[in-house]
Design an enzyme around this catalytic site. Sequence first.
Site, PDB file in Angstrom:
ATOM      1  N   GLU A   1       0.882  -1.165   0.000  1.00 42.87           N
ATOM      2  CA  GLU A   1       0.000   0.000   0.000  1.00 42.87           C
ATOM      3  C   GLU A   1       0.918   1.212   0.000  1.00 42.87           C
ATOM      4  O   GLU A   1       1.568   1.503   0.999  1.00 42.87           O
ATOM      5  CB  GLU A   1      -0.911  -0.055   1.228  1.00 42.87           C
TER       6      GLU A   1
ATOM      7  N   CYS B   1      -1.871   8.989   2.823  1.00 44.13           N
ATOM      8  CA  CYS B   1      -1.549   8.451   1.498  1.00 44.13           C
ATOM      9  C   CYS B   1      -2.654   8.734   0.481  1.00 44.13           C
ATOM     10  O   CYS B   1      -2.399   8.901  -0.696  1.00 44.13           O
ATOM     11  CB  CYS B   1      -1.255   6.963   1.583  1.00 44.13           C
TER      12      CYS B   1
HETATM   13  P1  NAI Z   1       9.199   4.882   4.319  1.00 43.08           P
HETATM   14  O1  NAI Z   1       8.529   4.194   3.216  1.00 43.08           O
HETATM   15  O2  NAI Z   1      10.686   4.994   4.295  1.00 43.08           O
HETATM   16  O3  NAI Z   1       8.843   4.162   5.693  1.00 43.08           O
HETATM   17  C1  NAI Z   1       7.747   3.313   5.921  1.00 43.08           C
HETATM   18  C2  NAI Z   1       8.184   2.130   6.762  1.00 43.08           C
HETATM   19  O4  NAI Z   1       9.115   1.333   6.037  1.00 43.08           O
HETATM   20  C3  NAI Z   1       8.898   2.491   8.063  1.00 43.08           C
HETATM   21  O5  NAI Z   1       8.532   1.585   9.047  1.00 43.08           O
HETATM   22  C4  NAI Z   1      10.354   2.306   7.698  1.00 43.08           C
HETATM   23  O6  NAI Z   1      11.186   2.053   8.803  1.00 43.08           O
HETATM   24  C5  NAI Z   1      10.305   1.120   6.795  1.00 43.08           C
HETATM   25  N1  NAI Z   1      11.412   1.002   5.840  1.00 43.08           N
HETATM   26  C6  NAI Z   1      12.199   1.981   5.339  1.00 43.08           C
HETATM   27  N2  NAI Z   1      13.094   1.465   4.474  1.00 43.08           N
HETATM   28  C7  NAI Z   1      12.862   0.140   4.422  1.00 43.08           C
HETATM   29  C8  NAI Z   1      13.438  -0.936   3.689  1.00 43.08           C
HETATM   30  N3  NAI Z   1      14.424  -0.736   2.828  1.00 43.08           N
HETATM   31  N4  NAI Z   1      12.943  -2.166   3.867  1.00 43.08           N
HETATM   32  C9  NAI Z   1      11.919  -2.384   4.711  1.00 43.08           C
HETATM   33  N5  NAI Z   1      11.344  -1.410   5.433  1.00 43.08           N
HETATM   34  C10 NAI Z   1      11.804  -0.164   5.294  1.00 43.08           C
HETATM   35  O7  NAI Z   1       8.581   6.301   4.482  1.00 43.08           O
HETATM   36  P2  NAI Z   1       9.246   7.567   5.191  1.00 43.08           P
HETATM   37  O8  NAI Z   1      10.707   7.674   4.939  1.00 43.08           O
HETATM   38  O9  NAI Z   1       8.858   7.514   6.582  1.00 43.08           O
HETATM   39  O10 NAI Z   1       8.540   8.737   4.407  1.00 43.08           O
HETATM   40  C11 NAI Z   1       9.054   9.177   3.150  1.00 43.08           C
HETATM   41  C12 NAI Z   1       7.940   9.544   2.222  1.00 43.08           C
HETATM   42  O11 NAI Z   1       7.176   8.396   1.943  1.00 43.08           O
HETATM   43  C13 NAI Z   1       6.935  10.523   2.772  1.00 43.08           C
HETATM   44  O12 NAI Z   1       7.328  11.835   2.583  1.00 43.08           O
HETATM   45  C14 NAI Z   1       5.714  10.191   1.994  1.00 43.08           C
HETATM   46  O13 NAI Z   1       5.735  10.851   0.767  1.00 43.08           O
HETATM   47  C15 NAI Z   1       5.826   8.711   1.765  1.00 43.08           C
HETATM   48  N6  NAI Z   1       5.034   7.933   2.710  1.00 43.08           N
HETATM   49  C16 NAI Z   1       3.892   7.377   2.258  1.00 43.08           C
HETATM   50  C17 NAI Z   1       3.091   6.674   3.117  1.00 43.08           C
HETATM   51  C18 NAI Z   1       1.830   6.059   2.648  1.00 43.08           C
HETATM   52  O14 NAI Z   1       1.033   5.610   3.460  1.00 43.08           O
HETATM   53  N7  NAI Z   1       1.577   5.995   1.375  1.00 43.08           N
HETATM   54  C19 NAI Z   1       3.410   6.514   4.514  1.00 43.08           C
HETATM   55  C20 NAI Z   1       4.674   7.088   4.888  1.00 43.08           C
HETATM   56  C21 NAI Z   1       5.416   7.778   4.000  1.00 43.08           C
END
Ligand code: NAI
Length: 793
Positions: free
Chosen positions: A266, A300
């Site tokens: 998602e 999101c």
């Molecule tokens: P992210 O996608 O890096 O983090 C989400 C989760 O994934 C966190 O628990 C993180 O620790 C984990 N994660 C990070 N790198 C990973 C990897 N290589 N393998 C497995 N797990 C990993 O999101 P972040 O850095 O917090 O936010 C960056 C941008 O992402 C935001 O500015 C936004 O645009 C987007 N975002 C979108 C979301 C959504 O629900 N669509 C939610 C959060 C962020």
Amino acid sequence: MGIADKLMAMEYGPAPEDPKEAILWLERHGRRFGHFIQGAWQPPALGQYFDTTDPSNGETLAAVAQGSAADVDAAVEAAGAAFPKWQALTPHARARYLYALARLVQKHSRRLAVLETIDNGKPIRESRDIDIPLVARHFYYHAGWAQLLHQEFPGYAACGVVGQIIPWNFPLLMLAWKIAPALATGNTVVLKPAEFTPLTALAFAEICQEAGLPPGVVNIVTGDGSSGELLVQHAGVAKIAFTGSTEVGRSIRRTTAQGHKRLSLELGGKSPFIVFEDADLDSAVEGLVDGIWLNQGQVCCAGSRLLMQESIAETLTARIRERMSTLRAGPPLDKAIDIGAIVASVQLDRIKRLVDQGIAEGATCWQPKIDFPSRGFYYPPTLLSNVHPTSVVAQEEIFGPVLAAMTFRTPPEAVELANNTAYGLAACVWSESVNLALQVAAQLKAGVVWVNCTNLFDASCGFGGYRESGYGREGGQEGLREYLEPAWFQQAPALRAPAPKPGPSPNRQTESAPPIDRTVKLYIGGKQTRPDSGYSAEVRGRDGRLLGEAPLGNRKDIRNAVEAARQAEAWAKATAHHRAQVLYYVAENLSERSEEIAGRLSGAVGEAQATAEIGLAIERTFSYAAWADKFDGAVHNPPFRNVALAMNEPIGTLGIIAPVDLPLLGLWSLVLPAIALGNTVVAIPSEAYPLIVGDLYQVFDTSDLPGGAVNFVTGSSSELLQVLAEHDGVDGLWCFGNEANSAAAKSYSVGNLKQVWTNEGRAIDWFNLDQGEGRWFLEHATQVKNIWIPYGE
Ligand code: NAI
């Protein structure tokens, strides 16, 4: 000044929520948390911790364990050990546990809401009134599914240990979306919360203890992306469910391509908020407040692209600005605050950078004057107008309180603009005309469409994306399928390599074989065409006898076939009744020619198999003709004054790599469910006997199937599958071959995040009705779009 004027002009006094209970809870844990593994708190193996802070004032709340490989190992091991017993529990026993979790979430709801607000920065009004009640609702709803599991999903089994990785924007709600369906279906869990917001997951761990959940069923490992990566890589994990950025989703997809982990993603969105000139503009403005300023826009499915019909653009913009000026921003624990703090400084920097870039690209920026607290991460509600559709602020997810406004003239233009994105998570349509709203909703490429409402969520309604917003659904019956697999498929043996065929006879001149009786062509756009390469390959039977020649298709042929499939709108738009009629007609014509088809096929697979294949192929055509107008979605009743129409929509254009060993029945068993539900297809037939397409396209040509609905390209399946996987015009790929092809299909489509479904290199008994046809295929041929429609005045 009259009393009414005085009332309007009165300033709000501070109305802070008391954080005492939450702080006491932190203190009780010494403001230091280990992982929650095997039902108990475990210090991190490497002794490393990191701080989680309150983004509204920068103060440290607690130290939290950083998950290392040893921690992830321990958690997966605990979940693995707990799995057999948990899965073997009666549905009723599991339902009781889920019910207990729901009750305890409600019991601790205020403390959970405060913890969420201080850790994330969202207004207490939201965490108290939206997040936490929905968390409880998810556990109640899924307690019900646990109870009904055997009746509603006969023959299905849990995946095993599932790894779940969640973001920081709705920390406890995302946990509930993941854990509730996983537990209800008998899986055990290792969940990694986001590094910015681990506290409510840890509070939930304690709730699991309080509910007496068997140790190991839920494990929580905290840490940053590296801990998430370890979980994704872990061999003991059967499935990964991820919510977060598209970038990380893509990297997880890359990591999991080589193995058999199931994956649901998602990801991000850039959702359109379409306002037609006949909309109730005041309601639309209120909708926008919830659409883009909920949770500071860190949502999101935020309605971040405002598409206004030109005739009302000026009026609407003025009303939006007026409303923006009345939004109250400030300390999120204040009960009268609309806009709280941004989760972290990196996120604030990202928002600022993207807005600056948007302005540099020509957008006009408007923000109300707001006095923010001197400490903490805040960003004002922002309206960017004159945004060009290709501008970065119209295309990239900002994840902040920033609305990018554009105009359109006609409904088709609105649809085109709305779909002009790589994402496809959600959309809003505002119009007083139900005909227009539903007409537009049907054309939007999005997993959720809110008509005259916005950002409504419920456990009964599936949520998830199209295209680069990911795949798989959370919530509803469809969400459960992500955590279940047909039990027979879990047991299916690996596919045996087909027996090598004898090479060409050395003595061809004197061979007593009949002359070449068959040269088939490619079948593209309803026409037989020669391959671009100009080459063909000999096709030989079991005994080495030459059966005919089939073209060697290449990249160009696939491109042409995909184009033809995408243009086959007559099929994509055909009514279900019409599709059923065509399929019955196909069955009739197949039956008419069955003897000659079996006769030719027997040269490749022997007479007995050929007769059996054609017999069942005819019957299967009847099955899917029957399904074509019966696999028709549901109407959900969320606990608001809304209905949600869950529509089973076709995926679009599907690439199909057919199994080798049953040239007719294998190919047919995949093409039929795809087209029965309105997909168009580019199929690569079995390399063992590609000549079958010659028979099939003659059947199509005489059965009213519109040109382009099914296209056949013969040739090397491993080469052609790469082209299909990499092609952006192919919406989904089904690859039913050996293990290497399964892995290749997933790897080649990492870039475009295509939905890929494979047999994981396992053998499927296509003659067995439970394995070779039915809902499992139909579910993969569709994606659910939930259209929410309010009722009442
Ligand atoms: P992210 O996608 O890096 O983090 C989400 C989760 O994934 C966190 O628990 C993180 O620790 C984990 N994660 C990070 N790198 C990973 C990897 N290589 N393998 C497995 N797990 C990993 O999101 P972040 O850095 O917090 O936010 C960056 C941008 O992402 C935001 O500015 C936004 O645009 C987007 N975002 C979108 C979301 C959504 O629900 N669509 C939610 C959060 C962020």
